[in-house]
Motif scaffolding. Structure first.
Motif, PDB file in Angstrom:
ATOM      1  N   HIS A 132      -1.264 -10.283 -14.883  1.00  0.00           N
ATOM      2  CA  HIS A 132      -0.394  -9.122 -14.672  1.00  0.00           C
ATOM      3  C   HIS A 132       0.162  -9.185 -13.260  1.00  0.00           C
ATOM      4  N   GLU A 133       1.441  -8.856 -13.133  1.00  0.00           N
ATOM      5  CA  GLU A 133       2.088  -8.920 -11.834  1.00  0.00           C
ATOM      6  C   GLU A 133       1.669  -7.753 -10.940  1.00  0.00           C
ATOM      7  N   CYS A 134       1.378  -8.082  -9.682  1.00  0.00           N
ATOM      8  CA  CYS A 134       1.091  -7.064  -8.670  1.00  0.00           C
ATOM      9  C   CYS A 134       2.093  -7.224  -7.540  1.00  0.00           C
ATOM     10  N   LYS A 135       2.771  -6.152  -7.223  1.00  0.00           N
ATOM     11  CA  LYS A 135       3.657  -6.114  -6.056  1.00  0.00           C
ATOM     12  C   LYS A 135       2.862  -5.438  -4.951  1.00  0.00           C
ATOM     13  N   TYR A 136       2.662  -6.170  -3.860  1.00  0.00           N
ATOM     14  CA  TYR A 136       1.744  -5.751  -2.802  1.00  0.00           C
ATOM     15  C   TYR A 136       2.508  -5.484  -1.511  1.00  0.00           C
ATOM     16  N   PHE A 137       2.161  -4.371  -0.843  1.00  0.00           N
ATOM     17  CA  PHE A 137       2.874  -3.947   0.358  1.00  0.00           C
ATOM     18  C   PHE A 137       1.891  -3.585   1.465  1.00  0.00           C
ATOM     19  N   GLU A 138       2.239  -3.980   2.682  1.00  0.00           N
ATOM     20  CA  GLU A 138       1.526  -3.530   3.868  1.00  0.00           C
ATOM     21  C   GLU A 138       2.550  -2.810   4.729  1.00  0.00           C
ATOM     22  N   ILE A 139       2.366  -1.499   4.875  1.00  0.00           N
ATOM     23  CA  ILE A 139       3.328  -0.654   5.578  1.00  0.00           C
ATOM     24  C   ILE A 139       2.629  -0.103   6.820  1.00  0.00           C
ATOM     25  N   TYR A 140       3.100  -0.518   7.999  1.00  0.00           N
ATOM     26  CA  TYR A 140       2.447  -0.125   9.240  1.00  0.00           C
ATOM     27  C   TYR A 140       3.438   0.564  10.176  1.00  0.00           C
ATOM     28  N   ASN A 141       3.025   1.700  10.695  1.00  0.00           N
ATOM     29  CA  ASN A 141       3.755   2.357  11.768  1.00  0.00           C
ATOM     30  C   ASN A 141       2.940   2.112  13.034  1.00  0.00           C
ATOM     31  N   GLU A 142       3.277   1.042  13.738  1.00  0.00           N
ATOM     32  CA  GLU A 142       2.520   0.635  14.926  1.00  0.00           C
ATOM     33  C   GLU A 142       2.546   1.721  15.995  1.00  0.00           C
ATOM     34  N   ALA A 143       3.659   2.450  16.119  1.00  0.00           N
ATOM     35  CA  ALA A 143       3.779   3.475  17.157  1.00  0.00           C
ATOM     36  C   ALA A 143       2.795   4.627  16.921  1.00  0.00           C
ATOM     37  N   ASP A 144       2.628   5.034  15.695  1.00  0.00           N
ATOM     38  CA  ASP A 144       1.717   6.144  15.370  1.00  0.00           C
ATOM     39  C   ASP A 144       0.309   5.667  15.001  1.00  0.00           C
ATOM     40  N   GLY A 145       0.146   4.358  14.766  1.00  0.00           N
ATOM     41  CA  GLY A 145      -1.170   3.820  14.414  1.00  0.00           C
ATOM     42  C   GLY A 145      -1.597   4.094  12.980  1.00  0.00           C
ATOM     43  N   LYS A 146      -0.657   4.556  12.126  1.00  0.00           N
ATOM     44  CA  LYS A 146      -0.985   4.854  10.723  1.00  0.00           C
ATOM     45  C   LYS A 146      -0.391   3.788   9.808  1.00  0.00           C
ATOM     46  N   GLY A 147      -1.065   3.568   8.679  1.00  0.00           N
ATOM     47  CA  GLY A 147      -0.551   2.587   7.735  1.00  0.00           C
ATOM     48  C   GLY A 147      -1.003   2.857   6.319  1.00  0.00           C
ATOM     49  N   ILE A 148      -0.373   2.125   5.420  1.00  0.00           N
ATOM     50  CA  ILE A 148      -0.719   2.167   4.001  1.00  0.00           C
ATOM     51  C   ILE A 148      -0.631   0.748   3.458  1.00  0.00           C
ATOM     52  N   ILE A 149      -1.648   0.353   2.739  1.00  0.00           N
ATOM     53  CA  ILE A 149      -1.608  -0.876   1.949  1.00  0.00           C
ATOM     54  C   ILE A 149      -1.551  -0.431   0.507  1.00  0.00           C
ATOM     55  N   ALA A 150      -0.627  -0.996  -0.261  1.00  0.00           N
ATOM     56  CA  ALA A 150      -0.457  -0.521  -1.635  1.00  0.00           C
ATOM     57  C   ALA A 150      -0.118  -1.669  -2.569  1.00  0.00           C
ATOM     58  N   GLY A 151      -0.516  -1.501  -3.809  1.00  0.00           N
ATOM     59  CA  GLY A 151      -0.182  -2.455  -4.853  1.00  0.00           C
ATOM     60  C   GLY A 151       0.294  -1.718  -6.087  1.00  0.00           C
ATOM     61  N   ILE A 152       1.334  -2.240  -6.699  1.00  0.00           N
ATOM     62  CA  ILE A 152       1.824  -1.706  -7.972  1.00  0.00           C
ATOM     63  C   ILE A 152       1.546  -2.778  -9.019  1.00  0.00           C
ATOM     64  N   ILE A 153       0.718  -2.444  -9.989  1.00  0.00           N
ATOM     65  CA  ILE A 153       0.294  -3.407 -11.000  1.00  0.00           C
ATOM     66  C   ILE A 153       0.947  -3.029 -12.325  1.00  0.00           C
ATOM     67  N   ASP A 154       1.685  -3.960 -12.885  1.00  0.00           N
ATOM     68  CA  ASP A 154       2.431  -3.713 -14.111  1.00  0.00           C
ATOM     69  C   ASP A 154       1.539  -3.909 -15.341  1.00  0.00           C
TER      70      ASP A 154
END
Length: 192
Positions: A132-154
């Motif tokens: 199954h395909e997984c679309k994977y993302f690493e979203i980082y706001n370096e200035a605020d120090g917050k982030g999200i790692i996410a995957g969408i699995i079909d």
């Protein structure tokens, strides 16, 4: 009257014994020097990282230090705590899998502006989870120090979303574990 009261308990006791027939039992004598029988404890099983409960709809290899925790939302299939971090990791399942709107929602949650689909796709990793395909993302706001790692699995017609929220530093340190965890997943009724 006192004699009657004293005889009454004796009569009840004799009547309850079943008459004057006496039964005897033989119990073997313990042999001197024979150690008492002890129950052996079963050998301890090697430590195994438990997989999510089957009620979650999948199994996977949990990385070291991960544990299932009570979910803070009814939408969550399962939530995880990662030892020594404040990372909130969880799965939900929805019937929509639109990449741009989901990624831009995540970007907004960490204080970043929206991005065009073409830019999102440049940052996206794609890998297979048990065919199954997984679309994977690493979203980082370096200035605020917050982030999200996410995957969408079909898993058409539904999509599973893995989300890990925390500090940029913690998420970067655990990104490899998150990807390995996702790649080890086996979905009930969807394995090929």
């Amino acid at each position: 009257m006192k004699k009657t009261l004293l005889l009454l308990p004796a009569a009840v006791l004799l009547a309850s014994c079943g008459g004057d027939q006496v039964e005897t039992y033989r119990v073997p004598k313990e042999q001197p020097g024979t150690p008492p029988v002890q129950m052996q404890q079963p050998a301890a099983a090697p430590a195994v990282h438990a997989a999510p409960a089957s009620s979650a709809g999948f199994t996977a290899d949990l990385p070291e230090g991960w544990k299932e925790v009570p979910s803070s939302s009814a939408m969550r299939k399962v939530s995880y705590g990662i030892e020594g971090t404040g990372i909130d990791a969880y799965f939900i399942s929805l019937s929509m899998g639109d990449v741009a709107s989901n990624v831009n929602r995540w970007r907004g949650q960490v204080g970043l502006p929206g991005a065009a689909l073409a830019d999102i796709e440049k940052e996206m990793k794609v890998f297979s989870i048990n065919s199954h395909e997984c679309k994977y993302f690493e979203i980082y706001n370096e200035a605020d120090g917050k982030g999200i790692i996410a995957g969408i699995i079909d898993l058409s017609p539904s999509y599973w979303y893995f989300t890990g929220k925390g500090t940029v530093e913690e998420l970067k340190a655990h990104s490899g574990d998150m990807q390995a965890f996702l790649k080890s997943m086996k979905f009930e009724g969807h394995n090929h």
